[in-house]
Design an enzyme around this catalytic site. Structure first.
Site, mmCIF file in Angstrom:
data_model
loop_
_atom_site.group_PDB
_atom_site.id
_atom_site.type_symbol
_atom_site.label_atom_id
_atom_site.label_comp_id
_atom_site.label_asym_id
_atom_site.label_seq_id
_atom_site.Cartn_x
_atom_site.Cartn_y
_atom_site.Cartn_z
ATOM 1 N N ASN A 150 0.813 -1.174 -0.035
ATOM 2 C CA ASN A 150 -0.099 -0.078 0.124
ATOM 3 C C ASN A 150 0.818 1.413 -0.019
ATOM 4 O O ASN A 150 0.385 2.386 -0.533
ATOM 5 C CB ASN A 150 -1.024 -0.058 1.172
ATOM 6 N N GLY A 204 9.749 -11.910 -4.710
ATOM 7 C CA GLY A 204 9.130 -13.120 -4.801
ATOM 8 C C GLY A 204 7.849 -13.269 -3.888
ATOM 9 O O GLY A 204 7.323 -12.122 -3.408
ATOM 10 N N GLY A 206 4.996 -14.270 -1.027
ATOM 11 C CA GLY A 206 5.057 -14.449 0.145
ATOM 12 C C GLY A 206 4.972 -15.805 0.637
ATOM 13 O O GLY A 206 6.074 -16.094 1.687
ATOM 14 N N GLY A 210 8.800 -15.174 0.963
ATOM 15 C CA GLY A 210 8.641 -14.442 2.386
ATOM 16 C C GLY A 210 8.812 -15.596 3.248
ATOM 17 O O GLY A 210 9.447 -15.685 4.457
ATOM 18 N N GLU A 248 3.079 -5.291 12.303
ATOM 19 C CA GLU A 248 2.267 -4.404 12.235
ATOM 20 C C GLU A 248 1.137 -4.497 11.354
ATOM 21 O O GLU A 248 1.336 -4.788 10.011
ATOM 22 C CB GLU A 248 3.070 -3.013 11.719
ATOM 23 N N CYS A 282 -3.611 1.543 6.525
ATOM 24 C CA CYS A 282 -3.934 0.782 7.677
ATOM 25 C C CYS A 282 -4.574 1.736 8.821
ATOM 26 O O CYS A 282 -5.353 1.378 9.756
ATOM 27 C CB CYS A 282 -2.846 0.135 8.416
ATOM 28 N N GLU A 460 6.915 0.205 16.279
ATOM 29 C CA GLU A 460 7.963 0.872 15.368
ATOM 30 C C GLU A 460 8.262 2.215 15.465
ATOM 31 O O GLU A 460 7.612 3.043 16.471
ATOM 32 C CB GLU A 460 7.636 0.657 14.111
#
Ligand code: TXE
Length: 480
Positions: A150, A204, A206, A210, A248, A282, A460
């Site tokens: 996003n 690549g 997830g 990931g 998050e 978010c 964070e």
């Protein structure tokens, strides 16, 4: 345009030579190829990061700071190029990428470049015992950073910058949906003099690439931003391996409007908090609760302003709402609209896919306002993450507080009122990591950022991020 992995300062094809298509959301075309990386690519990235660690972790704070600030400056010099790439890859208005995404990515590097020079740790004198303790804060080693689509470079850099500043080497994976600016960042890191292997960027899916980062036994910390379901999967793998985790995740944030607010300021900000970035932030205030005595006025003026928002191609300067990020995400958002009326929702405006002339295959959705009767519906309980908000009246502070908290998420909230007693009272009771009073998304990078409940674990931002990316060691010295 073919994107490559950035490993040991070089641009490499994926070892298995498999590739994914990269789509342009504003016209639905395939405009490039992305490495479809697997465990062997992550292993290579790990080797490179691990070899760079002993030297990088010993560089002076001044050197690290100068390199990060240089990256920030190069991002600013290349603002147009990065903003165009971000807008094309994500579908967001170019004006937004230019004014928010890329400047903020540059600020992230500058902020943590400066912050590391101010980072310190504590000492504790054991009075009466002739001993003194001090806390060493050491870099963790090789860490993994996984980011979403996003706010691609904005969130990618929000993780990488503190990790590097603290002396770690990084394996980072941007979303496969928006890989472009992360790819371009590699070049800038080389130009800024970041030593080879300190940052490695693998591209690549997830569930393969990931997952290989999460499962890697030697990657000791994971910082992740993305969907709540993915966050839960990551925690299931990483927690039993005793990795440090920062998650998050999603939000379903209340925007609470009292009759005594500054109406004009509230209205303008509520348009932004509802539809910025096509509602794909978010922090968006997707549940709007309005005190009943101003509800009719709010409904009329809000809907009329929403109808004025231009849905258009991201490069058009007048566009306020661009394309949503992908075809599958568009379908997810539309599925909520299809069931809205069965849940007692009344669509006041929008509710359909928009067609932008000349770009008929793009993924556009008209900004949508839905009036609902109860907080207990899918529309108000699940994160839609698109240009859709619900509105609903309330009578009392107690009632709205109960509804605000009655969701699985707890990321942020906005409260609009001139009554500071009420605003502060409510702020203490709202289940959220961030509360804005008479504003939205006003960010100070020193503040702790994150959520409670299913919105995540950890914080964070500022010194919190530097603490996350360091391991503490207590050293106790006895003296006579
Ligand atoms: O994100 P994912 P998705 C929310 C939003 C959206 C939903 C799903 O509601 O509709 O999440 O979006 C990587 N191991 N948010 O599915 O899957 C993936 O490759 C390791 C909120 O597109 O969470 C990407 O790099 N990594 C949000 C990153 O995780 C994995 C922003 C995020 O993708 C993985 C985005 C795995 N098993 C979506 N599976 C926010 N909090 O801002 C996926 N990934």
């Amino acid at each position: 345009m073919t994107i490559k992995n950035y490993i040991n300062g070089e641009f490499l094809n994926p070892i298995g030579d498999q590739w994914l298509d990269n789509y342009c959301p504003s016209d639905g075309s395939i405009y490039g190829k992305i490495p479809n990386s697997f465990i062997e690519d992550v292993d290579l990235a790990y080797e490179s990061a691990n070899s760079a660690f002993s030297e990088w972790s010993q560089t002076t704070l001044d050197t690290r700071s100068r390199i990060l600030i240089k990256i920030s400056e190069l991002l600013e010099t290349n603002l147009d190029r990065f903003a165009e790439a971000e807008s094309k890859d994500n579908g967001k208005p170019l004006s937004l990428a230019k004014s928010i995404d890329i400047p903020r990515a540059a600020s992230n590097f500058r902020f943590f470049g400066n912050a590391i020079t101010q980072f310190s740790s504590e000492s504790h004198e054991s009075v009466g015992q002739n001993a003194i303790n001090f806390t060493l804060r050491q870099p963790i080693g090789v860490v993994g950073c996984i980011s979403p689509w996003n706010l691609p470079l904005y969130l990618f850099s929000w993780k990488i910058a503190p990790a590097l500043a603290a002396g770690n080497c990084v394996i980072a994976k941007p979303s496969e949906v928006t890989p472009m600016t992360a790819f371009l960042l590699g070049e800038i890191c080389n130009d800024a003099g970041l030593p080879k292997g300190v940052l490695n960027i693998v591209h690549g899916l997830g569930e393969t690439c990931g997952q290989a980062i999460i499962e890697h036994p030697k990657i000791k910390a994971i910082s992740f931003t993305g969907g709540t379901a993915t966050g839960a999967k990551i925690a299931q793998v990483a927690a039993p391996m005793f990795k440090k985790l920062s998650l998050e995740l999603g939000g379903k944030n209340p925007n609470i409007i009292f009759a005594d607010c500054d109406f004009e300021k509230m209205l303008d900000t509520t348009i932004r908090s509802s539809f910025s970035n096509q509602g794909q932030i978010c922090l968006c205030g997707s549940r709007i609760f309005v005190e009943s005595n101003i509800y009719p006025r709010f409904k009329e003026e809000f809907v009329s302003k929403v109808k004025e928002l231009k849905v258009g191609h991201p490069s058009d300067n007048l566009t306020k709402v661009g394309a949503v990020v992908s075809k599958s995400h568009k379908e997810k958002i539309m599925s909520y609209l299809k069931s809205a009326e069965n849940e007692g929702g009344k669509i006041l405006c929008g509710g359909y896919e928009s067609v932008v002339s000349g770009f008929e295959n793009g993924y556009y959705i008209a900004p949508t306002v839905i009036e609902i009767e109860s907080n207990n519906c899918r529309l108000n309980q699940e994160e839609i993450f698109g240009p859709i908000v619900t509105i609903m009246p309330f009578e009392t502070e107690e009632e709205v507080l109960q509804m605000a908290n009655d969701v699985p998420y707890g990321l942020s909230a906005s409260i609009w009122t001139q009554n500071m007693n009420r605003a502060l009272r409510m702020s203490k009771s709202i289940e959220a990591g961030i509360v804005w009073i008479n504003t939205w998304m006003m960010r100070d990078l020193r503040t702790p950022f994150g959520g409670v409940k299913q919105s995540g674990v950890g914080r964070e931002g500022g010194m919190e991020a530097l603490k996350f990316f360091t391991e503490q060691k207590n050293i106790c010295i006895s003296y006579d």
